[in-house]
Design an enzyme around this catalytic site. Structure first.
Site, PDB file in Angstrom:
ATOM      1  N   CYS A   1     -15.162  12.462  -6.613  1.00 34.59           N
ATOM      2  CA  CYS A   1     -15.097  13.042  -7.952  1.00 34.59           C
ATOM      3  C   CYS A   1     -15.223  14.563  -7.882  1.00 34.59           C
ATOM      4  O   CYS A   1     -16.319  15.092  -7.663  1.00 34.59           O
ATOM      5  CB  CYS A   1     -16.219  12.459  -8.808  1.00 34.59           C
ATOM      6  SG  CYS A   1     -16.342  13.198 -10.442  1.00 34.59           S
TER       7      CYS A   1
ATOM      8  N   CYS B   1     -17.383  16.119 -10.673  1.00 35.42           N
ATOM      9  CA  CYS B   1     -18.832  15.997 -10.470  1.00 35.42           C
ATOM     10  C   CYS B   1     -19.321  16.956  -9.391  1.00 35.42           C
ATOM     11  O   CYS B   1     -20.378  17.560  -9.537  1.00 35.42           O
ATOM     12  CB  CYS B   1     -19.202  14.580 -10.025  1.00 35.42           C
ATOM     13  SG  CYS B   1     -18.320  13.268 -10.850  1.00 35.42           S
ATOM     14  N   ASP B   2     -18.579  17.086  -8.300  1.00 40.62           N
ATOM     15  CA  ASP B   2     -19.125  17.749  -7.116  1.00 40.62           C
ATOM     16  C   ASP B   2     -18.425  19.046  -6.721  1.00 40.62           C
ATOM     17  O   ASP B   2     -18.898  19.755  -5.827  1.00 40.62           O
ATOM     18  CB  ASP B   2     -19.056  16.786  -5.912  1.00 40.62           C
ATOM     19  CG  ASP B   2     -19.832  15.505  -6.181  1.00 40.62           C
ATOM     20  OD1 ASP B   2     -20.883  15.600  -6.843  1.00 40.62           O
ATOM     21  OD2 ASP B   2     -19.392  14.435  -5.741  1.00 40.62           O
TER      22      ASP B   2
END
Ligand code: NAP
Length: 304
Positions: free
Chosen positions: A132, A135-136
Site C-alpha cells: 500500500c 499507507c507507507d
C-alpha cells in the site's frame, strides 16, 4: 438478531448495496472486516470516479458512501465472516464470536493484494515490504524503492511514490505493460521512474530492514542485486471468498460466479464488486454492481 438483508463487505459495492437496500426499507446489516480495508480506502487519488473532475481521495470517497448508507438506516458491525449456513428459509452468518440471521445475503467481500511468495517477503513485511503506497509511501522520502508489477495499480502507485522516493524502479516480468495507456504515458515521462523489463524479484534481502532485492531476468536467467529501501508489491488481487468455497460456485481463481443481476448459485445469496468474476474492477463498477445486487435482493424477498 434477524435482518432482511445482510451485506458482507464495506467497500463501494457493499455500501452502495446498503444505500439501495435501506432505501427499499429492508432491515439491513452490513458486516465490515476490521482487519482488511477495502482497496479504495488505500488509494490516494481516484480520478476516474464520475462527478469528481479534480479526482478524490479514496478514504474520503468511501467515508461519504458510508455516511449515505448510515443516513438511510444501514446498521454496521465489524467482524470477520467465517461461514454462511443455510437455516430453514434464512441464512446464518457466523463471525468470530457472533451469528446473525438474514433472509437474504449480499456478498461484497472484495479482494486483497496478491503476494509474490518469495524469500524475504514475510520477514520484511512492515520493514520495507508494503502492499500500500498510500499507507507507507511517505516513509520513503529521498529513498530508493522498487515496485513489482505492470498493471494499473503498479503504475499508479509508482507515480504516487515519486512524490517521496528519489528513484522508483518498476520491475515487470514482460517487456510490455498491462496498465492503461494514460498511466503508461505518465510513468514513461516521469524522470524518477525506471523500468526493469522481463524481470522478476526472486528474493528480498536485508538485515533489520530491506536493503536490496535479487532481480532475475526471465529471458536470460541472469540474476543481479538491486539496492533499495522499500519493495512495493502490486501484482494483482485474490478474492476474499475462502469462506464461500463449499457454498457457492466460484471460478478457478476463487471469484464468485454471479449473473448480470448479481444472482449466485444459491437462491437468496447475491454477489457484487471485486469478489465476482468480471472484466473490469473499479469503484464505479463496484458501486453499480452493489445497486443491482440490492435491487435483485429486494425482488427476491418480495416474491419469497
Ligand atoms: P492486474 O491488472 O492483474 O496486473 C497485475 C500485474 O502484475 C500484471 O502486470 C502482471 O503481469 C503482474 N504479475 C502478476 N503476478 C505476478 C508475479 N507472480 N510476479 C510478477 N508479476 C506478476 O492487477 P492490478 O494492476 O492490481 O489491477 C487490478 C484491477 O484494478 C484491474 O482491472 C485494473 O484495471 C484495476 N485498476 C484500475 C485503476 C484505474 O483505472 N486507475 C487503478 C488500479 C487498478 P502480466 O502483465 O505479465 O500479467
Amino acid at each position: 438478531m434477524n435482518y432482511d438483508c445482510i451485506i458482507i463487505g464495506g467497500g463501494p459495492a457493499g455500501l452502495t448495496a446498503g444505500i439501495y437496500a435501506s432505501r427499499a426499507r429492508l432491515k439491513t446489516l452490513l458486516i465490515e472486516s476490521y482487519s482488511v480495508a477495502c482497496q479504495a480506502v488505500t488509494t490516494d487519488h481516484i480520478e476516474n470516479y464520475p462527478g469528481f473532475p479534480d479526482g478524490v481521495n479514496g478514504f474520503e470517497l468511501i467515508e461519504k458512501f458510508k455516511k449515505q448508507a448510515e443516513k438511510f438506516g444501514v446498521e454496521f458491525i465489524a467482524g470477520e465472516v467465517k461461514a454462511i449456513k443455510e437455516n430453514k428459509s434464512a441464512w446464518e452468518i457466523l463471525t468470530d464470536d457472533l451469528s446473525y440471521t438474514g433472509r437474504a445475503v449480499i456478498i461484497a467481500s472484495g479482494a486483497r493484494p496478491k503476494r509474490l511468495d518469495i524469500p524475504g517477503e514475510d520477514k520484511f513485511r512492515g520493514k520495507g515490504v508494503s502492499y500500500c503506497a498510500t499507507c507507507d509511501g511517505a516513509l520513503f522520502k529521498n529513498k530508493e524503492v522498487v515496485v513489482a508489477g505492470g498493471g494499473d495499480t503498479a503504475l499508479e502507485e509508482a507515480i504516487f511514490l515519486t512524490r517521496f522516493a528519489k528513484k522508483v524502479s518498476v520491475i515487470h516480468r514482460r517487456n510490455a505493460l498491462r496498465g492503461t495507456k494514460i498511466l503508461q504515458e505518465r510513468a514513461f515521462s516521469n524522470k524518477k521512474i525506471e523500468f526493469v523489463w522481463d524481470s522478476v524479484i526472486s528474493e528480498i534481502l536485508g538485515d533489520a530492514r530491506v536493503s536490496a532485492v535479487k532481480v532475475k531476468n526471465v529471458k536470460t536467467g541472469a540474476v543481479k542485486d538491486l539496492s533499495c529501501d522499500g519493495v512495493f508489491i502490486f501484482v494483482g488481487y485474490t478474492p476474499n471468498t475462502a469462506f464461500l468455497k463449499d457454498l457457492l460456485t466460484l471460478d478457478e481463481s476463487g471469484y464468485i460466479i454471479a449473473d448480470v443481476n448479481s444472482l449466485t448459485s444459491k437462491a437468496g445469496i447475491f454477489a457484487c464488486g471485486d469478489c465476482c468474476k468480471k472484466l473490469l474492477r473499479q469503484v464505479v463498477t463496484a458501486a453499480g454492481d452493489g445497486a443491482v445486487a440490492a435491487f435483485s435482493c429486494q425482488h427476491y424477498l418480495e416474491s419469497a
